[in-house]
Enzyme design. Structure first.
Site, PDB file in Angstrom:
ATOM      1  N   ARG A 176       0.844  -1.196   0.000  1.00 43.29           N
ATOM      2  CA  ARG A 176       0.000   0.000   0.000  1.00 43.29           C
ATOM      3  C   ARG A 176       0.881   1.248   0.000  1.00 43.29           C
ATOM      4  O   ARG A 176       2.097   1.149   0.082  1.00 43.29           O
ATOM      5  CB  ARG A 176      -0.949  -0.025   1.209  1.00 43.29           C
ATOM      6  CG  ARG A 176      -0.194  -0.405   2.497  1.00 43.29           C
ATOM      7  CD  ARG A 176      -0.745   0.147   3.722  1.00 43.29           C
ATOM      8  NE  ARG A 176      -0.677   1.594   3.708  1.00 43.29           N
ATOM      9  CZ  ARG A 176       0.441   2.287   3.945  1.00 43.29           C
ATOM     10  NH1 ARG A 176       1.601   1.684   4.204  1.00 43.29           N
ATOM     11  NH2 ARG A 176       0.416   3.603   3.914  1.00 43.29           N
ATOM     12  N   GLY A 177       0.189   2.425  -0.053  1.00 44.20           N
ATOM     13  CA  GLY A 177       0.925   3.681  -0.147  1.00 44.20           C
ATOM     14  C   GLY A 177       1.091   4.012  -1.623  1.00 44.20           C
ATOM     15  O   GLY A 177       1.487   3.154  -2.417  1.00 44.20           O
ATOM     16  N   ALA A 178       0.780   5.255  -1.995  1.00 42.66           N
ATOM     17  CA  ALA A 178       0.709   5.613  -3.413  1.00 42.66           C
ATOM     18  C   ALA A 178       1.965   5.230  -4.213  1.00 42.66           C
ATOM     19  O   ALA A 178       1.870   4.505  -5.215  1.00 42.66           O
ATOM     20  CB  ALA A 178       0.391   7.094  -3.549  1.00 42.66           C
ATOM     21  N   ARG A 218      -6.735  -0.143  -7.690  1.00 44.83           N
ATOM     22  CA  ARG A 218      -7.167   0.928  -6.773  1.00 44.83           C
ATOM     23  C   ARG A 218      -7.217   2.218  -7.588  1.00 44.83           C
ATOM     24  O   ARG A 218      -6.295   2.497  -8.355  1.00 44.83           O
ATOM     25  CB  ARG A 218      -6.190   1.082  -5.585  1.00 44.83           C
ATOM     26  CG  ARG A 218      -6.203  -0.094  -4.628  1.00 44.83           C
ATOM     27  CD  ARG A 218      -5.384   0.192  -3.378  1.00 44.83           C
ATOM     28  NE  ARG A 218      -6.121   1.006  -2.422  1.00 44.83           N
ATOM     29  CZ  ARG A 218      -5.570   1.550  -1.329  1.00 44.83           C
ATOM     30  NH1 ARG A 218      -4.282   1.397  -1.087  1.00 44.83           N
ATOM     31  NH2 ARG A 218      -6.302   2.260  -0.477  1.00 44.83           N
ATOM     32  N   GLN A 259      -3.353   2.446   9.757  1.00 41.63           N
ATOM     33  CA  GLN A 259      -2.002   2.555   9.189  1.00 41.63           C
ATOM     34  C   GLN A 259      -1.087   3.380  10.097  1.00 41.63           C
ATOM     35  O   GLN A 259       0.124   3.208  10.080  1.00 41.63           O
ATOM     36  CB  GLN A 259      -2.057   3.222   7.792  1.00 41.63           C
ATOM     37  CG  GLN A 259      -2.633   2.351   6.697  1.00 41.63           C
ATOM     38  CD  GLN A 259      -4.115   2.586   6.516  1.00 41.63           C
ATOM     39  OE1 GLN A 259      -4.818   2.952   7.458  1.00 41.63           O
ATOM     40  NE2 GLN A 259      -4.623   2.364   5.319  1.00 41.63           N
ATOM     41  N   ASP A 310      -2.062  11.095  -2.309  1.00 49.16           N
ATOM     42  CA  ASP A 310      -2.296  10.026  -3.293  1.00 49.16           C
ATOM     43  C   ASP A 310      -2.478  10.577  -4.695  1.00 49.16           C
ATOM     44  O   ASP A 310      -2.215   9.887  -5.680  1.00 49.16           O
ATOM     45  CB  ASP A 310      -3.516   9.193  -2.888  1.00 49.16           C
ATOM     46  CG  ASP A 310      -3.156   8.276  -1.739  1.00 49.16           C
ATOM     47  OD1 ASP A 310      -3.152   8.743  -0.588  1.00 49.16           O
ATOM     48  OD2 ASP A 310      -2.829   7.096  -2.001  1.00 49.16           O
ATOM     49  N   ASN A 350      -5.782  12.531  -0.077  1.00 46.27           N
ATOM     50  CA  ASN A 350      -4.964  11.691   0.815  1.00 46.27           C
ATOM     51  C   ASN A 350      -5.909  10.906   1.719  1.00 46.27           C
ATOM     52  O   ASN A 350      -7.138  11.041   1.631  1.00 46.27           O
ATOM     53  CB  ASN A 350      -3.992  12.565   1.623  1.00 46.27           C
ATOM     54  CG  ASN A 350      -2.966  11.737   2.379  1.00 46.27           C
ATOM     55  OD1 ASN A 350      -2.348  10.830   1.799  1.00 46.27           O
ATOM     56  ND2 ASN A 350      -2.788  11.990   3.657  1.00 46.27           N
TER      57      ASN A 350
HETATM   58  O1  MRU Z   1      -4.875   3.178   1.756  1.00 47.50           O
HETATM   59  P1  MRU Z   1      -3.396   3.406   1.843  1.00 47.50           P
HETATM   60  O2  MRU Z   1      -2.795   2.867   3.097  1.00 47.50           O
HETATM   61  O3  MRU Z   1      -2.679   2.970   0.606  1.00 47.50           O
HETATM   62  O4  MRU Z   1      -3.270   4.993   1.930  1.00 47.50           O
HETATM   63  C1  MRU Z   1      -2.006   5.583   1.934  1.00 47.50           C
HETATM   64  C2  MRU Z   1      -2.047   7.062   2.074  1.00 47.50           C
HETATM   65  O5  MRU Z   1      -3.093   7.685   2.071  1.00 47.50           O
HETATM   66  C3  MRU Z   1      -0.738   7.779   2.107  1.00 47.50           C
HETATM   67  O6  MRU Z   1      -0.832   8.950   2.854  1.00 47.50           O
HETATM   68  C4  MRU Z   1      -0.353   8.162   0.672  1.00 47.50           C
HETATM   69  O7  MRU Z   1      -0.457   7.068  -0.182  1.00 47.50           O
HETATM   70  C5  MRU Z   1       1.026   8.691   0.600  1.00 47.50           C
HETATM   71  S1  MRU Z   1       2.232   7.423   0.861  1.00 47.50           S
HETATM   72  C6  MRU Z   1       3.755   8.102   0.651  1.00 47.50           C
END
Ligand code: MRU
Length: 350
Positions: A47-49, A93, A200, A241, A251
């Site tokens: 996960r994470g963008a 996603r 998270q 994101d 985000n």
């Molecule tokens: O649903 P997730 O855990 O993938 O969401 C992640 C976030 O919202 C982070 O803040 C975003 O992706 C930035 S990660 C460097």
């Protein structure tokens, strides 16, 4: 963090740390198919963008490695196969633009291999996936340096979700800023929002920061306003994101509320993101697709409805600045965002 979050196996598959089990259990998954990577992305094992972009690229490369064609050059049939798999991957996603951008790069790479008559599609795709990863790592470092400038000595920072080594190919975005400022001896303490409903913050950010020796205290999401009212927060730094051309930032759900509360209390509010998170094809954040996740993620009474959007959009006028690998975008607006993209309307990392 000593653990590898993502890696290649000797056979060219992707190896992922399953983040749904952290911090209690450390388990790795080996993924060699597109469907396997889609499952891992959808269920937030990865996960994470930035990291889902890297994982998607690695998943496509791994699937190509497992599909030995024995042909002497890349064919139209190879391109058609990849294009179908890539479109499935893209839909895993919807909000983080890094995923779609990584998929586009893999398709462009395959097209170039076809045109130049290359024989080794899997090798070309693996090289491109590794390049996406390497670029992200370098962008994280730059974000860290740019962002550390806005952190005052002795600062108490509030962050949301997880934006560190578990969310990127490097040290992270918002957490990259915190790590860099910590190395400079500037960080007194970090408050990490729990980040409902999948935690998270309390599971991943607290684990990462504590392991790195950064003093971290977890709060539930609803405590942030009270802390700001008490004067306990010097600055808020979050990730992103997708960022629209006017500087609106999508985000993790709860980010918008934090920005409103920060504005009310006069606390500076920053988003940190690589240039690969900007989507200049969208004029404002209203156009950003927001993922809605399963009701099961929010336990409630049988028969009660659940609304579970994974992200929200923070309007640019609530944001003090966007910290990027190309510098700080102060008071984000179409004009200030466009300054970091002087020539390319479709931003790619420098
Ligand atoms: O649903 P997730 O855990 O993938 O969401 C992640 C976030 O919202 C982070 O803040 C975003 O992706 C930035 S990660 C460097």
């Amino acid at each position: 963090m000593k653990l590898r979050v993502i890696d290649w196996t000797a056979s060219g598959a992707a190896r992922l740390l399953d983040q749904t089990l952290l911090p209690q259990e450390v388990k790795y998954l080996q993924i060699s198919s597109v469907d396997g990577m889609i499952e891992a992305i959808k269920s937030l094992r990865v996960r994470g963008a930035p990291l889902i972009g890297i994982a998607a690229a690695m998943g496509l490369a791994a699937a190509a490695a497992g599909r030995e064609t024995g042909r002497s050059r890349v064919t139209q049939a190879d391109l058609e196969w990849l294009s179908e798999e890539a479109e499935k991957m893209r839909r895993a996603r919807p909000t983080a633009v890094n995923l779609s951008r990584a998929v586009d790069r893999m398709l462009e790479c395959a097209q170039a291999a076809f045109v130049s008559g290359r024989s080794d599609l899997a090798k070309a795709l693996r090289h491109e996936a590794q390049t996406i990863w390497d670029e992200d790592q370098a962008m994280c470092r730059k974000i860290g340096f740019v962002g550390s400038e806005i952190i005052q000595r002795g600062a108490t920072v509030l962050t949301h979700c997880n934006t560190g080594r578990l969310a990127t190919g490097g040290i992270g975005t918002a957490l990259g800023v915190i790590y860099t400022a910590h190395e400079q001896g500037k960080i007194k303490k970090v408050f990490a929002d729990e980040t409902r409903p999948l935690n998270q913050g309390s599971r991943l950010t607290a684990w990462e920061l504590t392991e790195a020796g950064v003093q971290c205290t977890v709060i539930t999401d609803s405590m942030a306003a009270a802390l700001m009212a008490a004067g306990s927060i010097d600055v808020v730094v979050v990730g992103a994101d997708r960022i629209a051309a006017n500087g609106d930032v999508a985000n993790k759900i709860g980010t918008y509320g934090l920005a409103v509360v920060a504005k009310h209390h006069g606390v500076p509010f920053y988003a940190a993101a690589p240039t690969s998170t900007f989507d200049l094809t969208l004029e404002t954040g209203r156009e950003i697709p927001i993922e809605e996740r399963a009701a099961e993620e929010v336990p409630t009474a049988e028969g009660a409805g659940v609304f579970n959007p994974a992200f929200d959009v923070t309007p640019a006028n609530l944001i003090t600045g966007i910290i990027t690998d190309r510098g700080l975008v102060e008071s984000p607006s179409e004009a200030s965002v466009s300054k970091i993209f002087p020539t390319d309307s479709y931003p790619l990392p420098a």
